[in-house]
Scaffold this active site. Sequence first.
Site, short mmCIF file in Angstrom:
data_model
loop_
_atom_site.label_atom_id
_atom_site.label_comp_id
_atom_site.label_asym_id
_atom_site.label_seq_id
_atom_site.Cartn_x
_atom_site.Cartn_y
_atom_site.Cartn_z
N ASP A 36 9.74 -24.48 -5.30
CA ASP A 36 8.89 -24.85 -4.17
C ASP A 36 8.97 -23.81 -3.05
OD1 ASP A 36 11.42 -25.26 -3.29
OD2 ASP A 36 11.12 -27.34 -2.62
N HIS A 237 5.60 4.66 -9.82
CA HIS A 237 5.77 3.35 -9.19
C HIS A 237 7.18 2.82 -9.39
CE1 HIS A 237 1.13 2.75 -9.42
NE2 HIS A 237 1.49 3.52 -8.44
N ASP A 254 9.11 6.83 -0.72
CA ASP A 254 7.72 6.52 -0.37
C ASP A 254 7.74 5.14 0.24
OD1 ASP A 254 5.04 5.88 -0.26
OD2 ASP A 254 4.56 6.66 -2.24
N ASP A 265 1.93 4.82 5.25
CA ASP A 265 2.24 5.18 3.86
C ASP A 265 2.75 6.63 3.87
OD1 ASP A 265 2.32 5.54 1.14
OD2 ASP A 265 0.15 5.50 0.85
N HIS A 345 -1.37 12.69 -9.98
CA HIS A 345 -2.19 11.75 -9.21
C HIS A 345 -3.08 12.52 -8.23
CE1 HIS A 345 0.52 12.42 -5.79
NE2 HIS A 345 1.53 12.19 -6.59
N HIS A 349 -5.99 8.81 -0.52
CA HIS A 349 -6.72 7.54 -0.57
C HIS A 349 -6.93 7.11 0.88
CE1 HIS A 349 -2.87 5.47 0.31
NE2 HIS A 349 -2.33 6.22 -0.63
N HIS A 356 -3.94 1.02 -0.05
CA HIS A 356 -5.05 1.71 -0.72
C HIS A 356 -6.30 1.04 -0.16
CE1 HIS A 356 -2.21 2.85 -4.26
NE2 HIS A 356 -2.02 3.57 -3.19
N GLU A 379 -1.12 13.61 0.03
CA GLU A 379 0.15 13.40 -0.67
C GLU A 379 0.25 14.15 -2.00
OE1 GLU A 379 0.57 9.44 -2.39
OE2 GLU A 379 -1.24 8.81 -1.32
N TYR A 383 5.81 16.89 -10.44
CA TYR A 383 6.76 16.08 -11.21
C TYR A 383 7.09 16.79 -12.52
CZ TYR A 383 4.64 12.99 -7.83
OH TYR A 383 4.15 12.47 -6.65
N ARG A 403 7.33 14.78 -3.71
CA ARG A 403 6.05 14.40 -3.10
C ARG A 403 6.24 14.41 -1.59
NH1 ARG A 403 5.15 10.17 -5.71
NH2 ARG A 403 5.60 8.38 -4.40
N GLU A 405 4.01 13.09 1.76
CA GLU A 405 2.82 12.30 2.08
C GLU A 405 2.75 12.02 3.57
OE1 GLU A 405 2.78 8.33 0.38
OE2 GLU A 405 0.61 8.20 0.66
N1 GLY Z 1 2.65 4.26 -1.62
C1 GLY Z 1 1.51 4.23 -2.42
C2 GLY Z 1 0.80 5.50 -2.40
O1 GLY Z 1 1.31 6.49 -1.92
O2 GLY Z 1 -0.34 5.58 -2.77
MN MN Z 2 2.90 6.41 -0.58
MN MN Z 3 -0.34 6.92 -0.58
#
Ligand code: GLY
Ligand code: MN
Ligand code: MN
Length: 437
Positions: A36, A237, A254, A265, A345, A349, A356, A379, A383, A403, A405
């Site tokens: 619950d 992820h 991240d 982000d 990637h 975004h 996102h 970003e 890798y 990375r 960002e």
């Molecule tokens: N943290 C998600 C991205 O960088 O898109």
């Molecule tokens: Mn991110």
């Molecule tokens: Mn991002």
Amino acid sequence: MDKLEYSHRRDRLMAAIGPNSVAIVAGAKELRRNGDTHFPFRQESDFFYLTGFAEPNAVLVLAPCAEKAEATIFLNPKDPSAEQWTGIRLGVDAAPERLGIDQAFDVASMDEELPKLIEGRRALHALFGFDGDFDQRIFSWINKVKSQRRPHPGEFVNLAQSLHELRVIKSPLEQDQMQRAADITAKAHIRAMTSCEPGKSEWNLEGELLAEFMTNGARFSAYPSIVASGENACIMHYIENDATLNDGDLVLIDAGCELDHYASDVTRTFPVNGKFSPEQHDLYQLCLEAQKAAIASVSPDRRFSDPHEAARRVLTQGLIDLDIIDCESVDDAIEAGKEKKFLVHRCSHWLGLDVHDVGMFEDNGKSRVLEPGMVLTVEPGIYIPSNEQMQEVASKWRGIGVRIEDDVLVTEDGNRVLSAKAPKELGDIESLMANGL
Ligand code: GLY
Ligand code: MN
Ligand code: MN
């Protein structure tokens, strides 16, 4: 935010959908976690954008040019015994004044009242396809009007087209809010850097991030924090965050707070022991140069894909220079797709109420032109996991993921990096980790 901000947004949406239309936008319901216990409530971003109201089960109806009420909200009524358990509700009587909305009804009366609001309207706009049960309910309201032989909407339009385009351009108040969110997030990254040491776990750093978010008034993360050390940084992820931080590894974080529903982000990558090894140094420096080139291409009249293309060229040239990609020229390498396994990637975004965030990336089949008020991430990442795909790469490079960002606002004359307070120069990171603040 001021309630006028929300009424301006509703006015702009009503102008976009036109006078013979009606729009219906549902808020979020509570979500059961287990037993619950519920997840902490988070309002739907579209609903919040139009109301600033953060209680569950509410529905907004906009009927442009309606004589009696253009904006109507359905919401949970006051109920002292329920409120003693789950918290104070705004209630029906207080809602119009507090929210600047014309009229309010108990959500329990929706099947009775809502059909009256859609009667006589030609087009009905809603976020169809998002919640099947709610879509069914909309059609039951239309059928009710139909069965009374009254004029009812015959055209159904996805509201995302008009609503999400409004959300792409951030107002001055939204820009301020996102700047504040990014400032808190920068402090959290600094805290993670200064508290990092070999032998601690990734979780320890996640805890430091959350503590800094909360201490500064941001209760939640905008998304689950990624604290990925060593090889884990090559998993996009990765959120387990349960490994030990090893001397000699990098750690990629991240993480971004959510401040009054607005996301930040930010990614920073730094050495667990405070000092970049030669290989980590080279890959980090390359990623940083690519990110700077990408940020330099964020300005009005440039296209959404320009930062990605700028970063891709710098990264590909750098990987050739480091003998990681075997090719004569950047153009040849890109033509053969040789960079793809290292750059997995896209570089950007939209960012806003959602991490996102909504909005089209293309316009008429071409990457869309950037405009002042848009906020995007920049970003780039490199890798090099130690797997069979990387067999031909010298072993000294394998097991490294980097990375960087930032959150970038498009301004009239270029851009502003909202997350600029999070250190990213090699020397700044090393001296921060060696000497503290
Ligand atoms: N943290 C998600 C991205 O960088 O898109
Ligand atoms: Mn991110
Ligand atoms: Mn991002």
